[in-house]
Design an enzyme around this catalytic site. Structure first.
Site, PDB file in Angstrom:
ATOM      1  N   SER A  92       4.509   2.218   8.392  1.00  0.00           N
ATOM      2  CA  SER A  92       4.150   1.273   7.330  1.00  0.00           C
ATOM      3  C   SER A  92       5.362   0.793   6.531  1.00  0.00           C
ATOM      4  O   SER A  92       6.235   1.570   6.186  1.00  0.00           O
ATOM      5  CB  SER A  92       3.166   1.922   6.353  1.00  0.00           C
ATOM      6  OG  SER A  92       1.875   1.942   6.868  1.00  0.00           O
ATOM      7  N   HIS A 106       0.815  -1.217   0.000  1.00  0.00           N
ATOM      8  CA  HIS A 106       0.000   0.000   0.000  1.00  0.00           C
ATOM      9  C   HIS A 106       0.851   1.270   0.000  1.00  0.00           C
ATOM     10  O   HIS A 106       0.323   2.377  -0.086  1.00  0.00           O
ATOM     11  CB  HIS A 106      -0.969   0.006   1.191  1.00  0.00           C
ATOM     12  CG  HIS A 106      -0.357   0.281   2.522  1.00  0.00           C
ATOM     13  ND1 HIS A 106       0.028  -0.724   3.393  1.00  0.00           N
ATOM     14  CD2 HIS A 106      -0.062   1.444   3.147  1.00  0.00           C
ATOM     15  CE1 HIS A 106       0.517  -0.184   4.499  1.00  0.00           C
ATOM     16  NE2 HIS A 106       0.470   1.133   4.371  1.00  0.00           N
ATOM     17  N   GLY A 140       3.208   6.286  10.201  1.00  0.00           N
ATOM     18  CA  GLY A 140       4.569   6.481   9.724  1.00  0.00           C
ATOM     19  C   GLY A 140       5.415   5.239   9.790  1.00  0.00           C
ATOM     20  O   GLY A 140       6.559   5.232   9.345  1.00  0.00           O
ATOM     21  N   SER A 181       1.885  -3.783   7.943  1.00  0.00           N
ATOM     22  CA  SER A 181       0.733  -3.458   7.114  1.00  0.00           C
ATOM     23  C   SER A 181      -0.093  -2.354   7.770  1.00  0.00           C
ATOM     24  O   SER A 181      -0.159  -1.241   7.274  1.00  0.00           O
ATOM     25  CB  SER A 181      -0.135  -4.703   6.894  1.00  0.00           C
ATOM     26  OG  SER A 181      -1.310  -4.376   6.166  1.00  0.00           O
ATOM     27  N   ASP A 215      -0.447  -7.349   1.037  1.00  0.00           N
ATOM     28  CA  ASP A 215       0.134  -6.030   1.276  1.00  0.00           C
ATOM     29  C   ASP A 215       1.644  -6.158   1.121  1.00  0.00           C
ATOM     30  O   ASP A 215       2.407  -6.013   2.070  1.00  0.00           O
ATOM     31  CB  ASP A 215      -0.244  -5.504   2.657  1.00  0.00           C
ATOM     32  CG  ASP A 215      -0.030  -4.002   2.772  1.00  0.00           C
ATOM     33  OD1 ASP A 215       0.410  -3.402   1.773  1.00  0.00           O
ATOM     34  OD2 ASP A 215      -0.304  -3.443   3.840  1.00  0.00           O
TER      35      ASP A 215
END
Length: 389
Positions: A343, A235, A341, A358, A263
């Site tokens: 991810s 993502h 922040g 994720s 993801d």
């Protein structure tokens, strides 16, 4: 989580806070390792990474230095034992859970004759009705009903400890889950329903661990360095998206991305942005040695640029999460906190790579749940190799 507590309940505890995405940036010299699993001897509590992880475990799991060291040793053994029995038992293997109170690995079996093999190998056997494969099949049938947050469904997946598929729903939506089970035509005895007050969400637009810029529009965290770039969350950018290091000196391109559904993403770095074998932590660089999967119940640590280095426990695997942006399957649930922040960042069990962040719920003030995309499926999907040292 306290040192003697086995594990919190799955999605409900996890989804009680706001989710985070995490990230680690590798630094230092490196050598190559094959992508699927570890071909390196597992590190012990005396390995170079031990002091780094033990300090965080003492803080986050409320352990003494001696307890943290002992737990790392026992989890090291349990991880090897888990992988050995998974291969040895074949279809009779029903999943496993590490108990941090007793330091024992409990292995579920669907065939009572396999219990003795488990016992002889040094683990505690438990004969169950369903087991991992059947629970995953039940979860797949539930997922085939094409449901999501609009239906009040926050997520679902197998829980090995309960020998059940746990469906998490938003408050007041229990009837939706019951109807979902009926429509899927699955055994209702194999399903448990829990409620949560918060929706899971993503944090691609904020930095975690060692950050990278996404086409000038946002930031994510570098996951594990590979031979020609790094893995991260899908993502964080579609295929073809330009990315760059935080200081602008390095650049690269997203060459593979899958979200929703999975993801997972992979970046190919240009010259000047060199992959290495380490990830960052509050206590210094942590060297990656492979990607041997840790069992449920084991401790796990992650790093992010927003929240730093935090540890917790693997709660359940194979989870399906209903984000507002779409459904993601095959995630691992933890009780580790995180915040916007983080991810795309790295998850480690000792020196073994586990996955990339994720999303989830909660924060590092009140606690929460975070889900990660396991790393080995990313390596296999895109044919990339981890850098190890």
């Amino acid at each position: 989580m306290k040192g003697q507590e086995l594990r919190k309940s799955p999605l409900i505890t996890a989804l009680g806070g706001s989710a985070v995405a995490l990230g680690l940036l590798g630094l230092g010299t490196a050598t190559l390792a094959t992508g699927g699993g570890s071909e390196v001897e597992t590190a012990s509590a005396d390995s170079p990474n031990a002091s780094t992880q033990m300090e965080a475990m003492q803080r986050d799991l409320d352990l003494t230095a001696e307890e943290a060291k002992e737990r790392m040793k026992q989890e090291d053994r349990a991880r090897d034992l888990d992988n050995e029995l998974r291969s040895q038992l074949g279809e009779a293997f029903g999943g496993s859970v590490f108990d941090s109170g007793s330091n024992e690995l409990t292995v579920s079996v669907t065939d009572k004759d396999a219990a003795e093999e488990v016992r002889e190998a040094g683990a505690e056997p438990r004969v169950v009705t369903y087991g991992q494969d059947r629970l995953e099949s039940i979860a797949d049938r539930i997922g085939s009903q094409d449901v999501g947050l609009d239906d009040g469904i926050a997520g679902y997946g197998p829980d090995i400890d309960r020998d059940a598929v746990v469906i998490t729903v938003l408050e007041g939506e229990k009837a939706s889950a019951q109807q979902l089970v009926a429509d899927a035509g699955v055994d209702s005895e194999a399903v448990e329903i829990e409620q949560t007050s918060q929706e899971p969400r993503l944090y691609a637009d904020i930095v975690g661990g060692e950050p990278y810029q996404i086409d000038g529009t946002g930031r994510c965290s570098i996951g594990f360095p590979t031979t020609n770039g790094f893995v991260t969350a899908g993502h964080c950018g579609e295929e073809g998206t330009p990315v760059s290091s935080q200081d602008g000196s390095g650049s690269g391109t997203v060459t593979g991305s899958s979200f929703p559904g999975n993801d997972m993403g992979v970046v190919e770095a240009d010259s000047g942005w060199e992959p290495t074998s380490t990830v960052t932590s509050d206590e210094g660089p942590v060297t990656v040695a492979g990607s041997e999967e840790a069992p449920e119940g084991a401790s796990i640590c992650r790093s992010g640029s927003t929240t730093g280095w935090h540890c917790g426990t693997v709660e359940s695997k194979g989870q399906t999460v209903e984000y507002p942006q779409g459904t993601v399957e095959g995630l691992t649930q933890t009780d580790v906190c995180a915040e916007p922040g983080d991810s795309g960042g790295s998850w480690l069990a000792d020196d073994q790579a586990q996955g990339v962040t994720s999303g989830g719920s909660g924060d590092c003030t009140t606690g929460g749940t975070t889900f990660f995309q396991p790393v080995n499926p990313i390596l296999d999907e895109y044919g990339v190799e981890l850098m190890t040292g």
